[in-house]
Design a protein around this motif. Structure first.
Motif, PDB file in Angstrom:
ATOM      1  N   GLY A 110      -4.979  18.066  27.611  1.00 42.10           N
ATOM      2  CA  GLY A 110      -4.342  16.892  28.195  1.00 42.10           C
ATOM      3  C   GLY A 110      -2.876  16.790  27.827  1.00 42.10           C
ATOM      4  N   GLY A 111      -2.560  17.070  26.579  1.00 41.57           N
ATOM      5  CA  GLY A 111      -1.166  17.053  26.147  1.00 41.57           C
ATOM      6  C   GLY A 111      -0.342  18.113  26.855  1.00 41.57           C
ATOM      7  N   LEU A 112      -0.918  19.283  27.024  1.00 45.69           N
ATOM      8  CA  LEU A 112      -0.244  20.368  27.729  1.00 45.69           C
ATOM      9  C   LEU A 112       0.036  19.990  29.181  1.00 45.69           C
ATOM     10  CD1 LEU A 112       0.650  23.354  27.306  1.00 45.69           C
ATOM     11  CD2 LEU A 112      -1.583  24.000  28.186  1.00 45.69           C
ATOM     12  N   ALA A 113      -0.978  19.472  29.868  1.00 40.69           N
ATOM     13  CA  ALA A 113      -0.824  19.106  31.277  1.00 40.69           C
ATOM     14  C   ALA A 113       0.147  17.939  31.451  1.00 40.69           C
ATOM     15  CB  ALA A 113      -2.190  18.764  31.875  1.00 40.69           C
ATOM     16  N   ALA A 114      -0.007  16.905  30.637  1.00 37.14           N
ATOM     17  CA  ALA A 114       0.849  15.720  30.777  1.00 37.14           C
ATOM     18  C   ALA A 114       2.298  16.042  30.434  1.00 37.14           C
ATOM     19  CB  ALA A 114       0.330  14.589  29.893  1.00 37.14           C
ATOM     20  N   THR A 115       2.513  16.803  29.381  1.00 34.22           N
ATOM     21  CA  THR A 115       3.877  17.148  28.991  1.00 34.22           C
ATOM     22  C   THR A 115       4.530  18.042  30.036  1.00 34.22           C
ATOM     23  OG1 THR A 115       3.156  17.030  26.695  1.00 34.22           O
ATOM     24  CG2 THR A 115       5.276  18.037  27.099  1.00 34.22           C
ATOM     25  N   ALA A 116       3.771  18.979  30.584  1.00 36.48           N
ATOM     26  CA  ALA A 116       4.321  19.832  31.641  1.00 36.48           C
ATOM     27  C   ALA A 116       4.678  19.002  32.873  1.00 36.48           C
ATOM     28  CB  ALA A 116       3.319  20.930  32.001  1.00 36.48           C
ATOM     29  N   ALA A 117       3.842  18.032  33.213  1.00 41.53           N
ATOM     30  CA  ALA A 117       4.125  17.177  34.370  1.00 41.53           C
ATOM     31  C   ALA A 117       5.384  16.340  34.135  1.00 41.53           C
ATOM     32  CB  ALA A 117       2.928  16.271  34.661  1.00 41.53           C
ATOM     33  N   VAL A 118       5.529  15.786  32.958  1.00 41.11           N
ATOM     34  CA  VAL A 118       6.722  14.983  32.649  1.00 41.11           C
ATOM     35  C   VAL A 118       7.971  15.862  32.661  1.00 41.11           C
ATOM     36  CG1 VAL A 118       7.880  13.638  30.846  1.00 41.11           C
ATOM     37  CG2 VAL A 118       5.485  13.202  31.389  1.00 41.11           C
ATOM     38  N   CYS A 119       7.869  17.054  32.087  1.00 41.91           N
ATOM     39  CA  CYS A 119       9.019  17.966  32.111  1.00 41.91           C
ATOM     40  C   CYS A 119       9.385  18.339  33.542  1.00 41.91           C
ATOM     41  CB  CYS A 119       8.719  19.223  31.297  1.00 41.91           C
ATOM     42  SG  CYS A 119       8.773  18.963  29.527  1.00 41.91           S
ATOM     43  N   GLY A 120       8.382  18.549  34.385  1.00 44.40           N
ATOM     44  CA  GLY A 120       8.643  18.845  35.790  1.00 44.40           C
ATOM     45  C   GLY A 120       9.324  17.680  36.490  1.00 44.40           C
ATOM     46  N   ALA A 121       8.877  16.477  36.202  1.00 39.05           N
ATOM     47  CA  ALA A 121       9.493  15.292  36.808  1.00 39.05           C
ATOM     48  C   ALA A 121      10.934  15.119  36.339  1.00 39.05           C
ATOM     49  CB  ALA A 121       8.668  14.049  36.470  1.00 39.05           C
ATOM     50  N   VAL A 122      11.177  15.346  35.066  1.00 35.99           N
ATOM     51  CA  VAL A 122      12.546  15.247  34.549  1.00 35.99           C
ATOM     52  C   VAL A 122      13.431  16.309  35.198  1.00 35.99           C
ATOM     53  CG1 VAL A 122      13.974  15.548  32.481  1.00 35.99           C
ATOM     54  CG2 VAL A 122      11.915  14.155  32.374  1.00 35.99           C
ATOM     55  N   ALA A 123      12.906  17.512  35.365  1.00 32.82           N
ATOM     56  CA  ALA A 123      13.677  18.580  36.003  1.00 32.82           C
ATOM     57  C   ALA A 123      13.994  18.228  37.455  1.00 32.82           C
ATOM     58  CB  ALA A 123      12.912  19.896  35.927  1.00 32.82           C
ATOM     59  N   LEU A 124      13.037  17.630  38.150  1.00 28.10           N
ATOM     60  CA  LEU A 124      13.281  17.215  39.535  1.00 28.10           C
ATOM     61  C   LEU A 124      14.365  16.147  39.607  1.00 28.10           C
ATOM     62  CD1 LEU A 124       9.762  17.037  41.194  1.00 28.10           C
ATOM     63  CD2 LEU A 124      11.685  18.460  41.875  1.00 28.10           C
ATOM     64  N   VAL A 125      14.280  15.172  38.723  1.00 33.50           N
ATOM     65  CA  VAL A 125      15.267  14.093  38.725  1.00 33.50           C
ATOM     66  C   VAL A 125      16.650  14.642  38.383  1.00 33.50           C
ATOM     67  CG1 VAL A 125      15.977  11.991  37.529  1.00 33.50           C
ATOM     68  CG2 VAL A 125      13.616  12.269  38.280  1.00 33.50           C
ATOM     69  N   ARG A 126      16.719  15.484  37.400  1.00 34.21           N
ATOM     70  CA  ARG A 126      18.018  16.045  36.995  1.00 34.21           C
ATOM     71  C   ARG A 126      18.566  16.984  38.053  1.00 34.21           C
ATOM     72  NH1 ARG A 126      20.181  15.675  31.850  1.00 34.21           N
ATOM     73  NH2 ARG A 126      21.266  17.605  32.292  1.00 34.21           N
ATOM     74  N   GLY A 127      17.703  17.670  38.772  1.00 34.08           N
ATOM     75  CA  GLY A 127      18.154  18.624  39.789  1.00 34.08           C
ATOM     76  C   GLY A 127      18.654  17.962  41.052  1.00 34.08           C
ATOM     77  N   THR A 128      18.175  16.754  41.342  1.00 33.92           N
ATOM     78  CA  THR A 128      18.567  16.096  42.583  1.00 33.92           C
ATOM     79  C   THR A 128      19.712  15.118  42.385  1.00 33.92           C
ATOM     80  OG1 THR A 128      16.903  14.373  42.239  1.00 33.92           O
ATOM     81  CG2 THR A 128      16.269  16.284  43.563  1.00 33.92           C
ATOM     82  N   ARG A 129      20.056  14.827  41.194  1.00 37.96           N
ATOM     83  CA  ARG A 129      21.126  13.864  40.915  1.00 37.96           C
ATOM     84  C   ARG A 129      22.478  14.565  41.049  1.00 37.96           C
ATOM     85  NH1 ARG A 129      20.966  11.682  35.208  1.00 37.96           N
ATOM     86  NH2 ARG A 129      18.849  11.305  35.834  1.00 37.96           N
ATOM     87  N   PRO A 130      23.433  13.981  41.780  1.00 40.50           N
ATOM     88  CA  PRO A 130      24.752  14.612  41.882  1.00 40.50           C
ATOM     89  C   PRO A 130      25.485  14.568  40.540  1.00 40.50           C
ATOM     90  CG  PRO A 130      24.749  12.475  42.985  1.00 40.50           C
ATOM     91  CD  PRO A 130      23.345  12.751  42.558  1.00 40.50           C
ATOM     92  N   ALA A 131      26.350  15.519  40.344  1.00 40.96           N
ATOM     93  CA  ALA A 131      27.121  15.578  39.105  1.00 40.96           C
ATOM     94  C   ALA A 131      28.058  14.374  39.031  1.00 40.96           C
ATOM     95  CB  ALA A 131      27.924  16.877  39.048  1.00 40.96           C
ATOM     96  N   ALA A 132      28.402  13.981  37.831  1.00 39.90           N
ATOM     97  CA  ALA A 132      29.290  12.831  37.638  1.00 39.90           C
ATOM     98  C   ALA A 132      30.639  13.108  38.279  1.00 39.90           C
ATOM     99  CB  ALA A 132      29.454  12.549  36.153  1.00 39.90           C
TER     100      ALA A 132
END
Length: 136
Positions: A110-132
């Motif tokens: 569960g920790g492996l799956a949940a942490t991977a999902a959160v990391c994926g979500a953070v990567a998606l958010v960071r990848g779609t946000r325009p640079a400052a």
């Protein structure tokens, strides 16, 4: 310390922070509760209450998001999973039936799956946000 000596330490922080936060958060939120609750019909529940588990999850969520934002998802996933697994093993290993190993395995998965999902979500958010300062 010189800048050259600090660089490897700074690279290890995304793995070390969740690996340290996970067992500490487990101890703070769950480690102190040992008493099972007996219902009027004689069945038992616990020892953890929902608010304790929610507190643990929210605490880990902050640490995982912080570390995942540093773009080291594999180390974040492994560090968090290792910390949670070690904490569960330590906390539950006094079970005489040996069934605690199944629970520890489930915590690990569960920790492996949940942490991977959160990391994926953070990567998606960071990848779609325009640079400052970038214009659309």
């Amino acid at each position: 310390m010189s800048n050259g000596m600090m660089r490897p330490l700074l690279r290890m922080l995304p793995a070390l922070v969740p690996a340290v936060v996970a067992p500490v958060a487990w101890a703070v939120w769950l480690g102190w509760d040992r008493q099972r609750d007996v219902r009027p019909d004689g069945t038992t529940t616990g020892p953890y209450q929902a608010w304790q588990v929610i507190g643990l999850v929210l605490t880990l969520l902050v640490a995982v998001c912080w570390a995942a934002a540093r773009r080291h998802p594999a180390s974040v996933v492994l560090g968090t999973t290792a910390g949670l697994t070690a904490a569960a093993w330590y906390d539950w290993s006094d079970d005489s039936t040996g069934l605690f190993a199944i629970g520890v395995g489930l915590v690990m998965l569960g920790g492996l799956a949940a942490t991977a999902a959160v990391c994926g979500a953070v990567a998606l958010v960071r990848g779609t946000r325009p640079a400052a300062g970038a214009e659309r």
